[in-house]
Design a protein around this motif. Structure first.
Motif, PDB file in Angstrom:
ATOM      1  N   ARG A   1      24.461  20.583  13.539  1.00 56.25           N
ATOM      2  CA  ARG A   1      25.481  19.541  13.481  1.00 56.25           C
ATOM      3  C   ARG A   1      26.590  19.779  14.499  1.00 56.25           C
ATOM      4  NH1 ARG A   1      25.045  15.952   9.442  1.00 56.25           N
ATOM      5  NH2 ARG A   1      23.493  16.367   7.813  1.00 56.25           N
ATOM      6  N   ILE A   2      26.909  21.029  14.759  1.00 54.42           N
ATOM      7  CA  ILE A   2      27.885  21.328  15.816  1.00 54.42           C
ATOM      8  C   ILE A   2      27.343  20.875  17.165  1.00 54.42           C
ATOM      9  CG2 ILE A   2      29.004  23.209  17.081  1.00 54.42           C
ATOM     10  CD1 ILE A   2      29.261  24.670  14.398  1.00 54.42           C
TER      11      ILE A   2
ATOM     12  N   ILE B   1      29.100  18.042  19.593  1.00 53.86           N
ATOM     13  CA  ILE B   1      29.797  18.507  20.796  1.00 53.86           C
ATOM     14  C   ILE B   1      28.897  18.530  22.024  1.00 53.86           C
ATOM     15  CG2 ILE B   1      31.046  20.435  21.843  1.00 53.86           C
ATOM     16  CD1 ILE B   1      31.942  21.248  19.044  1.00 53.86           C
ATOM     17  N   GLU B   2      27.761  19.192  21.923  1.00 58.32           N
ATOM     18  CA  GLU B   2      26.971  19.511  23.111  1.00 58.32           C
ATOM     19  C   GLU B   2      25.844  18.534  23.394  1.00 58.32           C
ATOM     20  OE1 GLU B   2      25.595  23.259  21.821  1.00 58.32           O
ATOM     21  OE2 GLU B   2      27.625  23.947  21.374  1.00 58.32           O
TER      22      GLU B   2
ATOM     23  N   GLN C   1      15.933  16.446  15.338  1.00 56.13           N
ATOM     24  CA  GLN C   1      15.359  17.277  16.406  1.00 56.13           C
ATOM     25  C   GLN C   1      16.158  18.567  16.575  1.00 56.13           C
ATOM     26  OE1 GLN C   1      14.597  15.097  20.022  1.00 56.13           O
ATOM     27  NE2 GLN C   1      14.419  16.964  21.262  1.00 56.13           N
ATOM     28  N   LEU C   2      17.462  18.460  16.495  1.00 54.57           N
ATOM     29  CA  LEU C   2      18.308  19.648  16.604  1.00 54.57           C
ATOM     30  C   LEU C   2      18.101  20.582  15.414  1.00 54.57           C
ATOM     31  CD1 LEU C   2      21.558  17.930  17.865  1.00 54.57           C
ATOM     32  CD2 LEU C   2      20.102  19.470  19.181  1.00 54.57           C
TER      33      LEU C   2
END
Length: 218
Positions: free
Chosen positions: A189-190, A194-195, A203-204
């Motif tokens: 989630r970060i 942000i990135e 997917q992350l």
């Protein structure tokens, strides 16, 4: 002593700044003899024992302008090779390829290391000069899960000393009852916030999920 206005995001605050070592000493005082004289230039057998059991350290570097970076380094316990009483070698493992610390070392060889032993609140600190190696016979001793490092950091030691427990005790770092890993959003989630805002969260989460550990040396 210098008083000045500091413009933060929320408001402007008046701060009083320490501007000299003399002022620091007037505020804090002098170290006792044991603390003042504890720095050594060579490894003791007790230091070797610590390094043989430590699986983790922080590497501090700075570029030619003094801009700093601190990078975590971790591997199975004993990942730091002691080549002699004044020389260490640390393998480089696959990462994000930013090379922040290595680029700093090319411009400014001074490095600082802080070695952690899980469950212990004291740490071993080593300062010295770094050199980046692309090969050496001891690279064969750094193979983990089939990964032979492409680079290693050679550190020529200038200072060795132990740091006291106060910071770890104040933070309760090793006390499981103080741990709150879910107090902030997950790494996925970060990254989404942000990135990598354009990548689906699913997917992350798959990338940073259970299989992440299987790719550490790939």
């Amino acid at each position: 002593m210098t008083t000045r206005e500091w413009a933060g995001d929320a408001e402007t605050r008046q701060v009083t700044e320490v501007a000299s070592e003399r002022e620091l000493r007037e505020l804090i005082g002098e170290p006792n003899d044991r603390a003042a004289n504890k720095i050594r230039s060579r490894l003791h057998d007790l230091d070797r024992q610590w390094l043989a059991r430590s699986p983790f350290c922080y590497l501090a570097t700075a570029d030619a302008e003094g801009r700093c970076d601190v990078s975590p380094k971790g591997d199975p316990a004993g990942f730091t090779l002691v080549l002699d009483d004044a020389t260490l070698a640390i393998p480089d493992r696959p990462g994000n390829k930013r090379l922040d610390g290595f680029r700093n070392i090319l411009a400014n060889p001074q490095v600082g290391l802080n070695y952690v032993l899980p469950g212990r609140s004291d740490t071993l600190r080593i300062n010295g000069r770094g050199r980046i190696l692309r090969d050496a016979p001891f690279f064969d001793d750094m193979v983990v899960k089939g990964n032979r490092p492409r680079l290693a950091l050679l550190v020529e030691i200038d200072e060795v000393f132990y740091h006291c427990s106060k910071a770890f005790l104040r933070s309760q770092l090793w006390q499981p009852e103080s741990w709150q890993p879910d107090a902030v959003p997950s790494r996925a989630r970060i990254a989404k916030g942000i990135e990598a805002p354009d990548i689906p969260l699913e997917q992350l989460e798959a990338h940073y999920g259970a299989g992440y550990a299987d790719r550490l040396y790939g």
